[in-house]
Motif scaffolding. Structure first.
Motif, mmCIF file in Angstrom:
data_model
loop_
_atom_site.group_PDB
_atom_site.id
_atom_site.type_symbol
_atom_site.label_atom_id
_atom_site.label_comp_id
_atom_site.label_asym_id
_atom_site.label_seq_id
_atom_site.Cartn_x
_atom_site.Cartn_y
_atom_site.Cartn_z
ATOM 1 N N ILE A 174 0.814 -1.221 0.000
ATOM 2 C CA ILE A 174 0.000 0.000 0.000
ATOM 3 C C ILE A 174 0.847 1.271 0.000
ATOM 4 C CG2 ILE A 174 -1.998 -1.106 1.073
ATOM 5 C CD1 ILE A 174 -1.199 0.252 3.689
ATOM 6 N N VAL A 209 5.202 3.062 0.526
ATOM 7 C CA VAL A 209 6.587 2.905 0.971
ATOM 8 C C VAL A 209 6.873 3.984 2.001
ATOM 9 C CG1 VAL A 209 7.560 1.793 -1.053
ATOM 10 C CG2 VAL A 209 7.361 4.262 -0.999
ATOM 11 N N ILE A 223 5.141 -0.997 2.812
ATOM 12 C CA ILE A 223 4.077 -1.244 3.784
ATOM 13 C C ILE A 223 3.088 -2.219 3.145
ATOM 14 C CG2 ILE A 223 2.289 -0.204 5.195
ATOM 15 C CD1 ILE A 223 3.874 2.479 4.787
ATOM 16 N N ARG A 281 -0.419 -4.607 3.490
ATOM 17 C CA ARG A 281 -1.658 -4.740 4.243
ATOM 18 C C ARG A 281 -2.357 -6.011 3.790
ATOM 19 N NH1 ARG A 281 -7.018 -3.629 3.774
ATOM 20 N NH2 ARG A 281 -8.060 -2.964 5.676
ATOM 21 N N ILE A 316 -1.198 -4.802 9.118
ATOM 22 C CA ILE A 316 -0.240 -3.991 8.390
ATOM 23 C C ILE A 316 1.161 -4.323 8.857
ATOM 24 C CG2 ILE A 316 0.557 -1.640 8.049
ATOM 25 C CD1 ILE A 316 -2.344 -0.818 8.124
#
Lengths: 128, 137
Positions: free
Chosen positions: B73, B75, B86, B88, B95
């Motif tokens: 989702i 950086v 990141i 998710r 996360i």
């Protein structure tokens, strides 16, 4: 916990000290509109933490809604909170542009690098 | 069962201290992924599509029962200046953050980083109004 004083809906950020007022109908924010930090009250296993949730990234959830990715400075857990209308726009843009300003590879070489990987990297500049 | 296999099965933090050399095919894009070339002993995501699978609760324990796809989702920049992706989990919403590998698709990474600038939440008009109000005395 979040600095509620005399029930008159003031939010005082424990990180940057910013005070913001909220009307009766509004719900209290879960992060500071100025520095976008929050307090990590409890983690996923419902243990108390109390660390400062520092904003590290922006998640473009859909075209219309963004979320702020926060990371606890104390325990390292990450969570997301929706961006609200009152949030500091410049701070959001600053967080979003941080990765671009320190890329892990030379940005000038991105087209070349992607070609090696078998993709097509177009970095703009319409003359072709 | 030899000693190493036994350790792998019962030591909960086996993969935290030991490199994982398994090859796999990415479940999302079908890219054949080998452990070499990542610049790390713990490959976490597909270098082509950057997706990951939710296997760990704590790094290296392989304890999660979710096994959902983990979508990249965004950086962020860690304190030492390197990027981390990141992720998710699409199924449970967990996360997690992971270092980029040396052979990650640079275009996908850049696209992730540029994503907020192509969205209309903070529009160009809004920025123009902001600068105007800052310039005025």
């Amino acid at each position: 916990m979040k600095g509620i004083k005399d029930q008159i809906k003031t939010y005082r950020c424990l990180n940057c000290g910013w005070t913001s007022l909220f009307s009766e109908t509004e719900s209290m924010p879960d992060h500071c509109p100025n520095c976008l930090s929050g307090i990590h009250v409890e983690d996923e296993e419902e243990n108390e933490c109390g660390g400062i949730l520092e904003p590290v990234g922006i998640w473009v959830r859909t075209e219309k809604e963004w979320e702020i990715v926060q990371r606890c400075q104390f325990c390292g857990e990450m969570r997301t909170v929706p961006v609200t209308e009152k949030d500091n726009r410049i701070k959001i843009l600053s967080i979003a542009s941080k990765p671009i300003s320190s890329p892990p590879f030379p940005v000038e070489r991105i087209e070349e690098l992607t070609r090696i990987m078998g993709g097509s990297g177009d970095t703009g500049g319409k003359q072709k | 069962m030899n000693r190493e296999n036994k350790k792998r099965k019962y030591d909960k933090k086996y993969y935290r201290t030991h490199p994982c050399t398994d090859s796999f095919t990415c479940k999302i894009c079908g890219w054949p992924v080998v452990s070499a070339g990542a610049g790390t002993n713990h490959r976490n995501h597909c270098p082509n599509c950057l997706y990951s699978i939710h296997l760990d609760n704590e790094p290296g324990d392989r304890e999660s029962e979710c096994h959902g796809r983990m979508e990249p989702i965004g950086v962020w920049v860690r304190k030492n200046g390197e990027w981390a992706i990141i992720h998710r989990c699409i199924r449970c919403g967990k996360i997690s953050s992971n270092r980029v590998a040396a052979d990650d698709n640079p275009m996908k990474l850049m696209a992730l980083a540029m994503r907020p600038f192509g969205s209309s939440v903070i529009s160009r008009n809004e920025i123009r109004e902001m600068t105007l109000s800052m310039e005025e005395r």
